[in-house]
Design an enzyme around this catalytic site. Sequence first.
Site, PDB file in Angstrom:
ATOM      1  CE  LYS A   7      -4.506  -1.587   1.497  1.00 52.68           C
ATOM      2  NZ  LYS A   7      -5.716  -1.352   2.251  1.00 52.68           N
ATOM      3  CE  LYS A  12      -6.845  -8.140  -0.662  1.00 50.54           C
ATOM      4  NZ  LYS A  12      -8.258  -7.864  -0.525  1.00 50.54           N
ATOM      5  CE  LYS A  45     -14.266  -3.696   2.026  1.00 47.96           C
ATOM      6  NZ  LYS A  45     -13.102  -3.315   2.825  1.00 47.96           N
TER       7      LYS A  45
HETATM    8  P1  ATP Z   1      -9.276  -2.760   0.846  1.00 44.40           P
HETATM    9  O1  ATP Z   1      -9.176  -2.862  -0.628  1.00 44.40           O
HETATM   10  O2  ATP Z   1      -9.823  -1.439   1.320  1.00 44.40           O
HETATM   11  O3  ATP Z   1      -8.013  -3.181   1.550  1.00 44.40           O
HETATM   12  P2  ATP Z   1     -10.482  -5.355   1.033  1.00 44.40           P
HETATM   13  O4  ATP Z   1     -11.451  -5.649  -0.043  1.00 44.40           O
HETATM   14  O5  ATP Z   1      -9.137  -5.957   0.931  1.00 44.40           O
HETATM   15  O6  ATP Z   1     -10.401  -3.784   1.265  1.00 44.40           O
HETATM   16  P3  ATP Z   1     -10.898  -5.661   3.898  1.00 44.40           P
HETATM   17  O7  ATP Z   1     -11.880  -4.772   4.549  1.00 44.40           O
HETATM   18  O8  ATP Z   1      -9.450  -5.333   4.016  1.00 44.40           O
HETATM   19  O9  ATP Z   1     -11.221  -5.821   2.352  1.00 44.40           O
HETATM   20  O10 ATP Z   1     -11.110  -7.144   4.399  1.00 44.40           O
HETATM   21  C1  ATP Z   1     -12.300  -7.668   4.957  1.00 44.40           C
HETATM   22  C2  ATP Z   1     -12.197  -9.171   4.962  1.00 44.40           C
HETATM   23  O11 ATP Z   1     -12.324  -9.676   3.633  1.00 44.40           O
HETATM   24  C3  ATP Z   1     -10.849  -9.695   5.482  1.00 44.40           C
HETATM   25  O12 ATP Z   1     -11.070 -10.846   6.267  1.00 44.40           O
HETATM   26  C4  ATP Z   1     -10.116 -10.050   4.217  1.00 44.40           C
HETATM   27  O13 ATP Z   1      -9.150 -11.056   4.435  1.00 44.40           O
HETATM   28  C5  ATP Z   1     -11.237 -10.541   3.339  1.00 44.40           C
HETATM   29  N1  ATP Z   1     -10.931 -10.398   1.913  1.00 44.40           N
HETATM   30  C6  ATP Z   1     -10.677  -9.236   1.281  1.00 44.40           C
HETATM   31  N2  ATP Z   1     -10.448  -9.465  -0.021  1.00 44.40           N
HETATM   32  C7  ATP Z   1     -10.540 -10.807  -0.206  1.00 44.40           C
HETATM   33  C8  ATP Z   1     -10.391 -11.655  -1.339  1.00 44.40           C
HETATM   34  N3  ATP Z   1     -10.112 -11.177  -2.530  1.00 44.40           N
HETATM   35  N4  ATP Z   1     -10.564 -12.983  -1.156  1.00 44.40           N
HETATM   36  C9  ATP Z   1     -10.864 -13.489   0.051  1.00 44.40           C
HETATM   37  N5  ATP Z   1     -11.010 -12.744   1.167  1.00 44.40           N
HETATM   38  C10 ATP Z   1     -10.850 -11.409   1.046  1.00 44.40           C
END
Ligand code: ATP
Length: 351
Positions: free
Chosen positions: A126, A207, A210
């Site tokens: 990040k 990955k 969000k």
């Molecule tokens: P950001 O992009 O803002 O970092 P994010 O989509 O990675 O957001 P988080 O809020 O960081 O989501 O994570 C919430 C939960 O979703 C965590 O348990 C994380 O491990 C899970 N998660 C996020 N992205 C994935 C993915 N692509 N596959 C499986 N689990 C995920």
Amino acid sequence: MMEDKFNAVSNTAKLKKRVFSGVQPSGDVQLGNYLGAFKQWVQGQQEKENFFCIVDMHALTVYQEPAKLLEQTKMLAALLFASGIDPNRSTLFVQSQVTAHAEACWILNCMTPIGWLERMTQYKDKSLNQERVSVGLLDYPVLMAGDILLYDTNEVPVGEDQKQHVELSRDIAQRFNRIYGDTFVIPEPVIPEVGARIMGLDNPLIKMSKSHAHIKGHAIRLLDDDKEIERTIKRAVTDSDNVIQFSREPEKAGVNNLLGIYKVITGRTINQVESDFQDARGYGDLKARVSEVVIEELQPIKKKYSEIMDDSSELDRLLIRGAERARSYADPKLMDIKERVGLVLPGNLVK
Ligand code: ATP
Ligand code: LTN
């Protein structure tokens, strides 16, 4: 031996395993969040004692437009309830409503070596190519450790990307326990066997996330309409050899990801999934069937979500109740921590 007098609530008859997990209100919730995290949280609700936290202070580690952050926080709460989080079985709350989290973070900061944080891969990713990186982004895992440790958490169900952070929470807890005596339960990360890492549909080597969910073709967002889901899956990057099988080969990552999504949603085994696609005519068929199961899975969630949003005062009430419950665990634990490190408590000063 120091009395655990402040910890009466959290340590009384802890018969069930305690679960804590969090999600950031940092953008549109995507399929990876649901399959890698929410689905597990919902499934484990009956037999465990659960705390689920909307970590708005974590979201602040990268700039969020204020009005949007607030809106996303409420939408996320509604989506979690719509996905099956039951307010009578689980405590769902917003992190900034329980000030013990910020206070615990400070105390834990003071015993966490900077080198431990600089090693975190999420921080490295990040902060890459950023002109300015906030202290918050580096400190993010310590706030997360505070979240987890305040609740005497046994299990932390998260996607693969968060495993390293949970391991750091263990290191911080062990260090604190060594210096100040037995204070924290050492938490375990719980990573689902499938769905732990849903990849971007536009690039199956990164990955799904969000904060990239606004990029066309990257993610299925939970609130996308059926047509949009179909369109995004149709455009998903695959390869040209037309073989529908699970594979670890990087060039098969797109097909592997689509099969993985199908597998978590249907609950079928690897062999069953592959045999489901034996008669498929190419990737067109694969994509159509994957769309079908995704649409079917998300439909009831979207319906429930709009019902909840129709009367958002009930949602507010649930969040107020959640925060009160969370405080009843976190506040006594914080008192215990403060006493152990020698900070002044209300009882230390006589009027
Ligand atoms: P950001 O992009 O803002 O970092 P994010 O989509 O990675 O957001 P988080 O809020 O960081 O989501 O994570 C919430 C939960 O979703 C965590 O348990 C994380 O491990 C899970 N998660 C996020 N992205 C994935 C993915 N692509 N596959 C499986 N689990 C995920
Ligand atoms: N860092 C996590 C969110 C998070 C979390 C937590 C997860 C904050 N505090 C405590 C589990 C336990 C993320 O970005 N997914």
